[in-house]
Motif scaffolding. Structure first.
Motif, short mmCIF file in Angstrom:
data_model
loop_
_atom_site.label_atom_id
_atom_site.label_comp_id
_atom_site.label_asym_id
_atom_site.label_seq_id
_atom_site.Cartn_x
_atom_site.Cartn_y
_atom_site.Cartn_z
N HIS A 1 0.84 -1.21 0.00
CA HIS A 1 0.00 0.00 0.00
C HIS A 1 0.86 1.25 0.00
O HIS A 1 0.62 2.20 -0.77
CB HIS A 1 -0.92 -0.02 1.22
N LEU A 2 1.90 1.27 0.83
CA LEU A 2 2.75 2.45 0.92
C LEU A 2 3.55 2.66 -0.36
O LEU A 2 3.68 3.79 -0.84
CB LEU A 2 3.71 2.31 2.11
N VAL A 3 4.07 1.57 -0.92
CA VAL A 3 4.87 1.68 -2.15
C VAL A 3 4.02 2.19 -3.30
O VAL A 3 4.50 2.94 -4.17
CB VAL A 3 5.51 0.32 -2.48
N ASP A 4 2.73 1.82 -3.33
CA ASP A 4 1.85 2.19 -4.43
C ASP A 4 1.26 3.59 -4.30
O ASP A 4 0.53 4.05 -5.19
CB ASP A 4 0.70 1.18 -4.55
N ARG B 1 3.06 11.77 -1.78
CA ARG B 1 2.31 11.39 -0.58
C ARG B 1 3.28 10.81 0.45
O ARG B 1 4.18 10.04 0.10
CB ARG B 1 1.24 10.35 -0.92
N PRO B 2 3.11 11.16 1.72
CA PRO B 2 4.02 10.60 2.74
C PRO B 2 3.82 9.11 2.89
O PRO B 2 2.70 8.63 3.09
CB PRO B 2 3.62 11.35 4.01
N ARG B 3 4.88 8.36 2.77
CA ARG B 3 4.83 6.90 2.94
C ARG B 3 5.18 6.58 4.39
O ARG B 3 6.31 6.26 4.72
CB ARG B 3 5.79 6.22 1.96
N GLU B 4 4.19 6.71 5.25
CA GLU B 4 4.45 6.51 6.67
C GLU B 4 3.31 5.74 7.33
O GLU B 4 2.17 5.75 6.86
CB GLU B 4 4.68 7.84 7.38
N PHE B 5 3.67 5.08 8.41
CA PHE B 5 2.69 4.35 9.22
C PHE B 5 3.02 4.60 10.69
O PHE B 5 4.12 5.07 11.03
CB PHE B 5 2.71 2.86 8.90
N GLU C 1 8.57 6.70 8.61
CA GLU C 1 8.58 7.01 7.17
C GLU C 1 9.39 5.95 6.44
O GLU C 1 10.53 5.66 6.79
CB GLU C 1 9.17 8.38 6.92
N LEU C 2 8.79 5.37 5.41
CA LEU C 2 9.45 4.33 4.62
C LEU C 2 10.55 4.96 3.77
O LEU C 2 10.29 5.83 2.94
CB LEU C 2 8.41 3.64 3.74
N ARG C 3 11.79 4.51 3.97
CA ARG C 3 12.92 5.06 3.23
C ARG C 3 13.53 4.06 2.24
O ARG C 3 14.06 4.45 1.21
CB ARG C 3 14.00 5.51 4.21
#
Length: 234
Positions: free
Chosen positions: A35-38, A43-47, A84-86
């Protein structure tokens, strides 16, 4: 201001600015990574990472075959930090190795276990401190001094003691909270503190406590392993 976040319960506490690598093997969290990669660019890729108060982070299976988050009885702390996904590395078995960095603190107001394969939550962003004042700078200098003494008690490598510590009081407070050998409960209490000066004062108390305990252990005249063993007859 509120938002809705995917939530990852963990047995650890994440702080802003700190790196958190994770090995993703459960399908529900594989779905979260996908979900985050797509997400669209920009958009912030964070959870949200929230420490577990009670229960387990690994899901079990309910009688109807549905995965039960955290074993079905997981209880979360109220305050967490976004990750945040890095970096994402997809593995041959369909899992992922990811690298994340803590960004901002939040308070959980509601948890939903049904809206997605993984937990989601409504969260309220917590205030972050502005520019520090002179009193906070003085506290930061005291924490640096005490933290270096503490590191000298737990590290044998002198080169590690010469590493540069951040001068920014807020960044320093997060680093000390994350790297000192504290319990999850201690770290969680530090994460909930909004004011940098108050967090630094709490860390001074904790570092002094831990240093005292370490010095007492070193003062024991025989190895602790021998104290734990039954006496040998003469």
């Amino acid at each position: 201001m509120t938002a809705r976040l995917p939530v990852f319960p963990l047995g650890t506490v994440l702080f802003p600015g700190l790196v958190l690598p994770l090995h993703i093997f459960e399908e529900r969290y594989r779905a979260l990574v996908r979900h985050l990669v797509d997400l669209p660019a920009g958009r912030p890729r964070e959870f949200g990472v929230v420490a577990i108060r009670a229960g387990w982070e690994v899901a079990t299976t309910a009688p109807d075959g549905r995965p039960v988050p955290g074993g079905g009885d997981v209880a979360l702390h109220e305050v967490g930090c976004t990750a945040e996904l890095r970096q994402v590395t997809e593995l041959a078995d369909g899992g992922y190795d990811i690298v994340t960095v803590g960004r901002r603190r939040f308070r959980v107001t509601d948890v939903d276990a049904d809206a997605a394969p993984y937990l989601t939550a409504d969260v309220q962003w917590l205030p972050e401190p502005t520019a520090p004042d002179e009193a906070t700078d003085l506290l930061a200098a005291r924490v640096i001094s005490v933290f270096r003494q503490y590191l000298g008690l737990i590290r044998a490598d002198e080169e590690q003691l010469s590493e540069q510590l951040p001068e920014d009081p807020t960044v320093l407070s997060h680093l000390v909270a994350a790297t000192a050998a504290l319990t999850v409960a201690d770290r969680q209490r530090l994460l909930t503190i909004d004011d940098t000066a108050a967090r630094l004062r709490a860390e001074l108390r904790l570092l002094n406590r831990e240093s005292t305990l370490l010095r007492q252990v070193r003062a024991v005249p025989v190895p602790l392993a021998e104290l734990a063993s039954p006496p040998t007859p003469n």
